[in-house]
Design a protein around this motif. Sequence first.
Motif, mmCIF file in Angstrom:
data_model
loop_
_atom_site.group_PDB
_atom_site.id
_atom_site.type_symbol
_atom_site.label_atom_id
_atom_site.label_comp_id
_atom_site.label_asym_id
_atom_site.label_seq_id
_atom_site.Cartn_x
_atom_site.Cartn_y
_atom_site.Cartn_z
ATOM 1 N N LYS A 160 0.984 -1.208 -0.164
ATOM 2 C CA LYS A 160 0.131 -0.150 0.171
ATOM 3 C C LYS A 160 1.068 1.227 0.039
ATOM 4 O O LYS A 160 0.618 2.154 -0.723
ATOM 5 N N TYR A 161 2.030 1.298 0.681
ATOM 6 C CA TYR A 161 2.924 2.442 0.667
ATOM 7 C C TYR A 161 3.455 2.688 -0.769
ATOM 8 O O TYR A 161 3.672 3.771 -1.032
ATOM 9 N N GLY A 162 3.631 1.320 -1.434
ATOM 10 C CA GLY A 162 4.238 1.618 -2.796
ATOM 11 C C GLY A 162 3.020 2.250 -3.596
ATOM 12 O O GLY A 162 3.630 3.314 -4.592
ATOM 13 N N GLU A 163 1.988 2.061 -3.383
ATOM 14 C CA GLU A 163 0.765 2.910 -4.051
ATOM 15 C C GLU A 163 0.820 4.470 -3.966
ATOM 16 O O GLU A 163 0.848 5.170 -5.010
ATOM 17 N N PHE A 164 0.989 4.706 -2.543
ATOM 18 C CA PHE A 164 1.178 5.862 -2.062
ATOM 19 C C PHE A 164 2.445 6.694 -2.697
ATOM 20 O O PHE A 164 2.314 7.986 -3.317
ATOM 21 N N LEU A 165 3.401 6.004 -2.811
ATOM 22 C CA LEU A 165 4.927 6.806 -3.400
ATOM 23 C C LEU A 165 4.678 6.903 -4.812
ATOM 24 O O LEU A 165 4.992 7.869 -5.389
ATOM 25 N N PHE A 166 3.875 5.959 -5.649
ATOM 26 C CA PHE A 166 3.471 6.203 -6.791
ATOM 27 C C PHE A 166 2.741 7.409 -7.137
ATOM 28 O O PHE A 166 2.971 8.295 -8.188
ATOM 29 N N LEU A 167 1.636 7.591 -6.468
ATOM 30 C CA LEU A 167 1.009 8.977 -6.547
ATOM 31 C C LEU A 167 1.742 10.086 -6.065
ATOM 32 O O LEU A 167 1.371 11.361 -6.445
ATOM 33 N N LYS A 168 2.698 9.911 -5.291
ATOM 34 C CA LYS A 168 3.886 11.219 -4.911
ATOM 35 C C LYS A 168 4.774 11.370 -6.040
ATOM 36 O O LYS A 168 5.552 12.354 -5.918
ATOM 37 N N ASN A 169 4.841 10.402 -7.215
ATOM 38 C CA ASN A 169 5.967 10.605 -8.152
ATOM 39 C C ASN A 169 7.242 10.002 -7.630
ATOM 40 O O ASN A 169 8.033 10.508 -8.145
ATOM 41 N N ALA A 170 7.291 9.708 -6.508
ATOM 42 C CA ALA A 170 8.636 8.979 -6.036
ATOM 43 C C ALA A 170 8.776 7.554 -6.480
ATOM 44 O O ALA A 170 8.783 6.659 -5.707
ATOM 45 N N HIS A 171 8.822 7.504 -7.843
ATOM 46 C CA HIS A 171 8.737 6.059 -8.325
ATOM 47 C C HIS A 171 10.080 5.214 -7.988
ATOM 48 O O HIS A 171 10.076 4.076 -7.871
ATOM 49 N N ASN A 195 1.431 15.917 -17.307
ATOM 50 C CA ASN A 195 1.546 15.160 -16.020
ATOM 51 C C ASN A 195 0.762 14.348 -15.540
ATOM 52 O O ASN A 195 -0.531 14.689 -15.999
ATOM 53 N N THR A 196 0.756 12.990 -14.792
ATOM 54 C CA THR A 196 -0.283 12.407 -14.213
ATOM 55 C C THR A 196 -1.153 13.012 -13.455
ATOM 56 O O THR A 196 -2.333 12.657 -13.570
ATOM 57 N N LYS A 197 -0.545 13.951 -12.724
ATOM 58 C CA LYS A 197 -1.414 14.620 -11.805
ATOM 59 C C LYS A 197 -2.673 15.569 -12.504
ATOM 60 O O LYS A 197 -3.769 15.505 -12.320
ATOM 61 N N TYR A 198 -2.158 16.256 -13.552
ATOM 62 C CA TYR A 198 -3.266 17.188 -14.499
ATOM 63 C C TYR A 198 -4.071 16.107 -15.150
ATOM 64 O O TYR A 198 -5.563 16.483 -15.103
ATOM 65 N N LEU A 199 -3.603 15.128 -15.564
ATOM 66 C CA LEU A 199 -4.488 14.277 -16.274
ATOM 67 C C LEU A 199 -5.701 13.325 -15.423
ATOM 68 O O LEU A 199 -6.795 13.191 -15.706
ATOM 69 N N SER A 200 -4.925 12.950 -14.478
ATOM 70 C CA SER A 200 -5.904 12.377 -13.563
ATOM 71 C C SER A 200 -7.068 13.268 -12.832
ATOM 72 O O SER A 200 -8.293 13.055 -12.935
ATOM 73 N N GLU A 201 -6.556 14.500 -12.755
ATOM 74 C CA GLU A 201 -7.643 15.384 -12.064
ATOM 75 C C GLU A 201 -8.564 15.756 -13.106
ATOM 76 O O GLU A 201 -9.995 15.821 -13.044
ATOM 77 N N LEU A 202 -8.273 16.097 -14.443
ATOM 78 C CA LEU A 202 -8.995 16.081 -15.514
ATOM 79 C C LEU A 202 -10.170 15.040 -15.612
ATOM 80 O O LEU A 202 -11.159 15.322 -15.938
ATOM 81 N N ILE A 203 -9.637 13.883 -15.751
ATOM 82 C CA ILE A 203 -10.525 12.775 -15.874
ATOM 83 C C ILE A 203 -11.506 12.606 -14.915
ATOM 84 O O ILE A 203 -12.671 12.481 -15.003
ATOM 85 N N ASN A 204 -10.962 12.817 -13.478
ATOM 86 C CA ASN A 204 -12.097 12.690 -12.529
ATOM 87 C C ASN A 204 -13.078 13.908 -12.746
ATOM 88 O O ASN A 204 -14.111 13.598 -12.309
ATOM 89 N N ALA A 205 -12.689 15.097 -13.052
ATOM 90 C CA ALA A 205 -13.568 16.259 -13.038
ATOM 91 C C ALA A 205 -14.470 15.821 -14.252
ATOM 92 O O ALA A 205 -15.738 16.377 -13.980
ATOM 93 N N HIS A 206 -13.934 15.643 -15.448
ATOM 94 C CA HIS A 206 -14.903 15.868 -16.313
ATOM 95 C C HIS A 206 -15.711 14.375 -16.934
ATOM 96 O O HIS A 206 -16.665 14.391 -17.375
ATOM 97 N N LYS A 207 -14.957 13.513 -16.371
ATOM 98 C CA LYS A 207 -15.659 11.964 -16.651
ATOM 99 C C LYS A 207 -16.453 11.374 -15.375
ATOM 100 O O LYS A 207 -16.922 10.381 -15.573
ATOM 101 N N GLN A 208 -15.906 12.054 -14.387
ATOM 102 C CA GLN A 208 -16.435 11.660 -12.967
ATOM 103 C C GLN A 208 -16.219 10.267 -12.696
ATOM 104 O O GLN A 208 -16.595 9.362 -12.256
#
Length: 511
Positions: A227-238, A425-438
């Motif tokens: 689960k911490y690996g998932e957290f670091l992925f979202l933090k872009n600490a790959h 970047n992944t943050k912009y794209l993820s936010e855009l899909i969440n906002a416009h595609k719900q």
Amino acid sequence: MYRFCTIVLLLLSGVSISQESNISGLLAQAEEVLYSDPQEAIRIAEYISEKSDQPAELLQAAYLLTRGFYIEGKYNQALKIGMKFSEEELKSDRGIQIQLNILLAKLLKDLEINSLAVKYSDKAKNSLKADSDTQNWVTGKIIQYGLEKNQKDSLPAPDQFYSAKSKFKKITSSQYSFQIGNIDLDLAEIYLRKFQLDSAEVYLSSAFRESKKEKSGNYLEMKALIKYGEFLFLKNAHATAIDTLNAAMLLAQKFSNLPEQYKVAQAISENYLALNNLKEFNNYNQRADEISTAVGNAENDAVNTAYNIFNSNETKRFTLFRANARWQLFILGGILLLLLLFWGFTKLRYRARINQYRKFIGYLEKRKEPSTTPAPPAIDTSKTLNIPKETEEQLLVKLEEFENSLDFINKEISLSRMALQFETNTKYLSELINAHKQKNFNTYINELRVNYITDKLKNDPQYLQYKISYLAKESGFSSHSVFATVFKSVTGISPTTFINILQNKQESPAA
């Protein structure tokens, strides 16, 4: 002579007491190493199963074996042991039997055999008496595992997990730190899905603290690392995420747990893709596919085992009833029962078909909505997105072009790769899909894939003859099982049912 007999009796009594004490010590030892060395716990429990003739000890050994095999991801063996001993009626060991039934319910729910999962959950609840610790444990587990009859498949709300956590904290024994740690991971999962990373980090830290209460390298520690690996992925600490996930992989291999190894390999491949290291991405992606095949086969075996054992138990109950009933009453009752079962089965089957057809029609109507209903009002994202308006508009154009292409059926598509393709970047794209595609990225891609393949099925009769595995590959899914699961979540029905309805419509004169 009297004195000689007395000595012999005392010696025999001493042997019995010594053996009983030895078994108790072995059970305690197996319990202690269960989460850090399940293989050792399994060896001890198997030894007790061979040497003991006491029902209570055999039940405790069976519960240890079931948990040990579950930790190793060997669901088939866990079900064989657990379901066998779930049938035993041991009033003195009611607590262990209740816990065994809850574990079986969890395992069956993981295998998506929800009807049987509810049966074992109800069996545990119906056995409860005035025992506060057992009541708190069962209530906490039912909430945590989502075993309520009317509860949806999605994760419960945070408040429900807080409630489950409070139940475990009321238990006087300190051995439930693993339960609390697992709930912390469930809470972390909720906040990761919401991209509330600060809150997720709080519960991840709490889970790690709970794991430290046991020997290093335990099962909870492995789950927390994943689960911490998932957290670091979202933090872009790959790079750090890869190191963390490799540590988790070592523990998953130590436990011989293939389902967890699959999760870790898949997560590592995604991190390498984000780092644009295509060589390592391909290596781990191939490794994940190989493990996925083994996991799918093992889960199919477990499902077959569950149904076979359940049917066998039902047959035994029926045989016992027949042996104890009068012959004439049995004939009359049997005929009546068969008629009722036939009527009930026919009615349920008819309702099931109607329900499937409604879901089929609902899905098709939902697909038509954009062209038959007025466009929804424009979404004001100025307050919800941290994206420049110009960038947002450019990304929306690219998103529309992406939907009109077939890029989404590429198996290697991911949020990171798509962000590179969109020059963002992944943050912009993820936010855009969440906002416009719900919806989140994975749900968005999966729905595009399912919609693509349903269009093929409707418009090209040849596709109705193809195997499900081919349809899965055609639409970009990595395996038959994943495709079937996602297809049902999007359309409400399985791929096989969807194809059968289309075939029936073609064959019907009224079609």
